[in-house]
Design a protein around this motif. Structure first.
Motif, short mmCIF file in Angstrom:
data_model
loop_
_atom_site.label_atom_id
_atom_site.label_comp_id
_atom_site.label_asym_id
_atom_site.label_seq_id
_atom_site.Cartn_x
_atom_site.Cartn_y
_atom_site.Cartn_z
N LEU A 1 40.38 34.42 39.27
CA LEU A 1 38.97 34.83 39.29
C LEU A 1 38.61 35.63 38.05
CD1 LEU A 1 38.51 35.84 43.04
CD2 LEU A 1 37.60 33.80 41.91
N ARG A 2 39.57 36.35 37.48
CA ARG A 2 39.31 37.11 36.26
C ARG A 2 38.86 36.19 35.12
NH1 ARG A 2 39.84 41.95 34.11
NH2 ARG A 2 40.74 42.79 36.04
N ARG A 3 39.45 35.03 35.04
CA ARG A 3 39.04 34.07 34.00
C ARG A 3 37.55 33.76 34.12
NH1 ARG A 3 39.15 27.92 33.95
NH2 ARG A 3 39.46 28.13 36.20
N ILE A 4 37.08 33.56 35.35
CA ILE A 4 35.67 33.22 35.57
C ILE A 4 34.79 34.45 35.34
CG2 ILE A 4 34.02 32.28 37.23
CD1 ILE A 4 36.41 30.95 38.64
N ALA A 5 35.27 35.63 35.78
CA ALA A 5 34.49 36.85 35.61
C ALA A 5 34.24 37.14 34.14
CB ALA A 5 35.21 38.03 36.27
N LEU B 1 34.93 41.70 39.89
CA LEU B 1 36.27 41.66 40.48
C LEU B 1 36.51 42.79 41.47
CD1 LEU B 1 38.16 40.83 37.19
CD2 LEU B 1 38.02 39.31 39.18
N ALA B 2 35.66 43.80 41.45
CA ALA B 2 35.94 45.02 42.20
C ALA B 2 35.62 44.92 43.69
CB ALA B 2 35.16 46.20 41.60
N GLY B 3 34.60 44.13 44.04
CA GLY B 3 34.14 44.12 45.43
C GLY B 3 34.10 42.74 46.03
N PRO B 4 33.99 42.65 47.36
CA PRO B 4 33.98 41.34 48.03
C PRO B 4 32.79 40.46 47.65
CG PRO B 4 33.45 43.12 49.57
CD PRO B 4 33.93 43.76 48.32
N ARG B 5 31.62 41.06 47.41
CA ARG B 5 30.46 40.24 47.05
C ARG B 5 30.63 39.67 45.65
NH1 ARG B 5 30.56 40.43 51.27
NH2 ARG B 5 30.52 38.21 50.95
N LEU C 1 27.46 44.12 43.46
CA LEU C 1 28.62 43.23 43.48
C LEU C 1 29.92 44.00 43.56
CD1 LEU C 1 27.44 40.65 40.79
CD2 LEU C 1 27.54 40.32 43.27
N ALA C 2 29.96 45.19 42.96
CA ALA C 2 31.19 45.98 42.95
C ALA C 2 31.40 46.75 44.24
CB ALA C 2 31.18 46.95 41.77
#
Length: 370
Positions: free
Chosen positions: A126-130, A8-12, A313-314
Motif C-alpha cells: 500500500l505504501r507504493r500506492i500512497a 497509511l496511518a488510519g483505516p480510512r 484519512l489518518a
C-alpha cells in the motif's frame, strides 16, 4: 501530516488505497479473474470476519468450497504488487475516497478489509500506492488547504422537504447548550445503568460531531464535497444544497491529524466513557476512559472546526490518545467538513438541487436543470 503518511496511518486511508487499486483492476477488465486482486481480497476479508456477528454471509452455488479457501495477507500483497499504477485523476481519487468513507462503521468491529489492510504484508504494498497518489497535484489540497471560503451545506437528502424558513430555529449557542447538558445527563445515567465491561452488548450514540450545522468546499467539478463523502451512506440520489457565507476573519481550528484532535480534547474535554465505551471498544479495540471535545466551551475561542481530508484519512475511527489513560474517536465526520460552532456562518444562501447519475462507471452528481 504528509499525504502519504496520512493514507497509511488510519483505516480510512488504507481503504482508499485499496479502493484505488481495485478500480485500476476493474478498468483493465481483470476483476472477474480467479487470480484477481478483487477475488483474493473478498476471500481474505471474509475469513477475517468469520465468526463475528457483523460478518458478512455469502450465499450461492459452491460457496462452501470457495469460502473454505484460505487466502493469506501475503498472497493478497503479492497480487496487489502486480496491479499497475494508472493515472491519478480527480474522478478516480474522488471515487476511491467516497468508497473509503462509505465503508466506515463505528458501532461494530472493523470490516475484514480494514483488518486486511492493517497487516504488515499489505502495508508494504500500500505504501507504493500512497506515495504515488501523494505525488499527484490532485491530492495536494487534502493536506495543505484550510477550510475554503466558498462553502456549501447539504440541506436535505432524498425527497425530504427543506425546513420552512419562516419557522425560527435555535441559535448555535442554544444547540451547544442543549448538547452539553444532554451529554452530562447521559453520562451520569449510563454510568448508573450500563455495565463497565466494554465487551457488553450495548450501543448508543457513537458519533463525536458538534450539534451544529456543517459545510464543505466545492470540488473541481463544481459539486459540493458533502454530496460525495458520507459515512455509511443511504444511497441517496437527490439532494438540496445551500450556499454558506463565511465572513472574513472567522476563526477556524484545523484538525489535520490525530495530534490536533488530541490537543482539542486536552484543552476542552468532556467525559463520555459510560455512553461511548461499548461502541468505541468494538470499533477500536481500546478500553479505557473516553472524552470528546466540549463544543460549548470551544465556541468561546473558535467559530468553527475543520477536518482536513488528510486528517480524516489518518485518524477517523481510531483511538486517539489524549493522555496515558484517556482516548477519543473522530466518528461521524466527513473529510473536509467544517462544523460552525457559532452563528458566524450564514446558511441562508442560494439553494441548488442535485441528482446522482449512477449509470456510468463512476457516479456523477449533476445539478438538476428543471
Amino acid at each position: 501530516m504528509k499525504t502519504a503518511e496520512a493514507l497509511l496511518a488510519g483505516p480510512r486511508g488504507r481503504r482508499l488505497l485499496l479502493a484505488f487499486a481495485l478500480e485500476t483492476e476493474r478498468l483493465l477488465g481483470l476483476e472477474e479473474d480467479s487470480e484477481s486482486l478483487h477475488y483474493v481480497v473478498v476471500l481474505a476479508a471474509h475469513h477475517l470476519e468469520s465468526g463475528r456477528e457483523s460478518g458478512r454471509v455469502v450465499y450461492g452455488p459452491d460457496t462452501d468450497d470457495v469460502w473454505r479457501t484460505v487466502i493469506t495477507p501475503d498472497e493478497v500483497a503479492h497480487r496487489l504488487s502486480q496491479v499497475p499504477l494508472h493515472d491519478v485523476t480527480p474522478t478516480r481519487l474522488r471515487s476511491a475516497l467516497a468508497d473509503a468513507v462509505d465503508a466506515a462503521r463505528y458501532w461494530q468491529e472493523p470490516e475484514g478489509e480494514d483488518d486486511l489492510t492493517a497487516t504488515e504484508p499489505l502495508g508494504r504494498e500500500l505504501r507504493r500506492i500512497a506515495e504515488y497518489i501523494a505525488l499527484s497535484p490532485h491530492s495536494h489540497w487534502w493536506s495543505t488547504t484550510p477550510a475554503a471560503t466558498d462553502q456549501w451545506a447539504v440541506w436535505t437528502w432524498g425527497d425530504d422537504r427543506p425546513d420552512d424558513p419562516s419557522i425560527p430555529k435555535p441559535t448555535a449557542a442554544e444547540r451547544r447548550r442543549i448538547w452539553h447538558e444532554d451529554a452530562l445527563e447521559k453520562e451520569e445515567q449510563a454510568a448508573r445503568e450500563r455495565p463497565a465491561d466494554p465487551t457488553a452488548m450495548w450501543s448508543d450514540e457513537w458519533w463525536s460531531t458538534p450539534p451544529t450545522n456543517s459545510s464543505t468546499r466545492l470540488l473541481p467539478d463544481g459539486s459540493p464535497a458533502g454530496l460525495w463523502f458520507v459515512e455509511d451512506s443511504m444511497g441517496w440520489e437527490r439532494a438540496v444544497t445551500r450556499r454558506v457565507s463565511i465572513p472574513v476573519g472567522a476563526l477556524v481550528y484545523e484538525v489535520d491529524g490525530p495530534q490536533a484532535w488530541a490537543d482539542l480534547c486536552r484543552r476542552f474535554p468532556i467525559e463520555v466513557t459510560a455512553q461511548k465505551r461499548h461502541d468505541w471498544y468494538r470499533t477500536t479495540g481500546h478500553s479505557g476512559r473516553w472524552v470528546v471535545p466540549d463544543w460549548m466551551r470551544i465556541a468561546d475561542e473558535y467559530d468553527g472546526v475543520h477536518l482536513t481530508v488528510a486528517g480524516y484519512l489518518a485518524a477517523a475511527g481510531t483511538a486517539i490518545d489524549v493522555d496515558d489513560y484517556t482516548a477519543s474517536v473522530i466518528a461521524g465526520w466527513a473529510p473536509d467538513e467544517t462544523y460552525w460552532l457559532t452563528d458566524t456562518a450564514d446558511f441562508n444562501g442560494a439553494t441548488r438541487t442535485w441528482l446522482c447519475d449512477t449509470s456510468g462507471m463512476h457516479p456523477r452528481w449533476a445539478e438538476d436543470a428543471r
